[in-house]
Design an enzyme around this catalytic site. Structure first.
Site, PDB file in Angstrom:
ATOM      1  N   HIS A  94       0.856  -1.194   0.000  1.00  0.00           N
ATOM      2  CA  HIS A  94       0.000   0.000   0.000  1.00  0.00           C
ATOM      3  C   HIS A  94       0.890   1.242   0.000  1.00  0.00           C
ATOM      4  CE1 HIS A  94      -2.892   3.037   1.106  1.00  0.00           C
ATOM      5  NE2 HIS A  94      -3.833   2.178   0.736  1.00  0.00           N
ATOM      6  N   GLU A 166      -4.065   2.203  -7.137  1.00  0.00           N
ATOM      7  CA  GLU A 166      -4.455   3.319  -6.281  1.00  0.00           C
ATOM      8  C   GLU A 166      -3.560   4.524  -6.580  1.00  0.00           C
ATOM      9  OE1 GLU A 166      -6.702   1.807  -2.587  1.00  0.00           O
ATOM     10  OE2 GLU A 166      -4.582   1.854  -2.078  1.00  0.00           O
TER      11      GLU A 166
HETATM   12  P1  13P Z   1      -9.845   6.296   0.311  1.00  0.00           P
HETATM   13  O1  13P Z   1     -11.015   5.450  -0.135  1.00  0.00           O
HETATM   14  O2  13P Z   1     -10.022   6.899   1.656  1.00  0.00           O
HETATM   15  O3  13P Z   1      -9.474   7.298  -0.755  1.00  0.00           O
HETATM   16  O4  13P Z   1      -8.586   5.307   0.462  1.00  0.00           O
HETATM   17  C1  13P Z   1      -8.203   4.523  -0.609  1.00  0.00           C
HETATM   18  C2  13P Z   1      -7.203   3.565  -0.123  1.00  0.00           C
HETATM   19  O5  13P Z   1      -6.055   3.923   0.134  1.00  0.00           O
HETATM   20  C3  13P Z   1      -7.637   2.176   0.087  1.00  0.00           C
HETATM   21  O6  13P Z   1      -6.558   1.328   0.280  1.00  0.00           O
END
Ligand code: 13P
Length: 254
Positions: A94, A166
């Site tokens: 992550h 992401e």
């Molecule tokens: P948000 O949905 O708060 O933007 O976070 C995304 C995330 O990092 C999920 O792993």
């Protein structure tokens, strides 16, 4: 392909709150035709697991792991330890761990491989930061992260990896219209699919690619109805169990 929605609580909810969250969530009416999972802090896995009992929904997951099964690694948690909680999946790489904890591509690769060997599905997070995005380096950065992470993995079977794209600049913006539109995400997902197919052949077609970054009950259907987006990884909008239940229901109205 069956869609999947994963909640990432991040560093929220110790055992008491995690148990309470699960008890509320279990009363939610949930769609049967998508998979739903929750990535839970290690210290709350036992409480969450006992609130879920034998129910198959939601899937229980973790947010991080070490790559050895035991030894002198103070403070770490091994894949074998996660397995005792019947953890089905675990996030690796992550962006918050890469940024705050200095996780490298090499560490992410070792974690993903150790998970697979233990029978846990790795969810590999990739994504470029704002500067890389502005410089037009997104495709290059994601390719590097992805190829490194999947190097030692097999692409099929029960522990086939999942990929979560992401874009860091779209995480936790708190805006209903995420700066990364479904169309923008689709382009990156197509690129990821191409890389997966090159690496894994036919198996690469079936690896689910999730989008994460400001997904909420209002926009989830737009993402999930866009081609090449096979699921969502949800941060903020998963913290309230009823709102997350609504998000899961909204996902299938697509
Ligand atoms: P948000 O949905 O708060 O933007 O976070 C995304 C995330 O990092 C999920 O792993």
């Amino acid at each position: 392909m069956r869609k999947i929605i994963i909640a990432n609580w991040k560093m929220h909810y110790g055992p008491m709150k995690a148990g309470a969250w699960m008890r509320v969530f279990r009363r939610e009416r949930l769609p049967k035709d998508i998979d739903i999972g929750i990535a839970i802090p290690h210290v709350s896995l036992a409480a969450a697991r006992s609130s879920i009992g034998r129910a198959s929904v939601p899937l229980v997951g973790a947010q991080n792991v070490f790559w050895q099964n035991e030894g002198a690694f103070t403070g770490e948690t091994s894949p074998a330890m996660l397995k005792e909680f019947e953890v089905a999946f675990c996030l690796v790489g992550h962006s918050e761990r890469r940024f705050f904890l200095g996780e490298t591509d090499e560490m992410v690769a070792k974690k993903a491989s150790a998970l697979q060997k233990t029978g846990i599905q790795p969810i590999i997070c990739v994504g470029e930061n704002a500067t890389e995005h502005k410089k037009g380096e997104a495709l290059k950065v994601v390719k590097r992260q992805l190829l490194s992470a999947v190097k030692g993995l097999k692409g099929d079977g029960e522990t086939a990896p999942l990929i979560a794209y992401e874009p860091i600049w779209a995480i936790s913006t708190g805006k209903q219209a995420s700066p990364c539109s479904p169309h923008d995400a689709k382009n990156m997902h197509e690129w990821i699919r191409e890389i997966l197919e090159k690496k894994f052949g036919k198996a690469g077609k079936n690896i689910r690619i999730l989008y994460g970054g400001s997904v909420d009950p209002h926009n989830v259907a737009d993402y999930l109805s866009t081609s090449h987006i096979d699921g969502a990884l949800v941060g903020n909008a998963s913290l309230d169990p009823q709102a997350f239940g609504l998000l899961c229901r909204s996902a299938v109205t697509a």
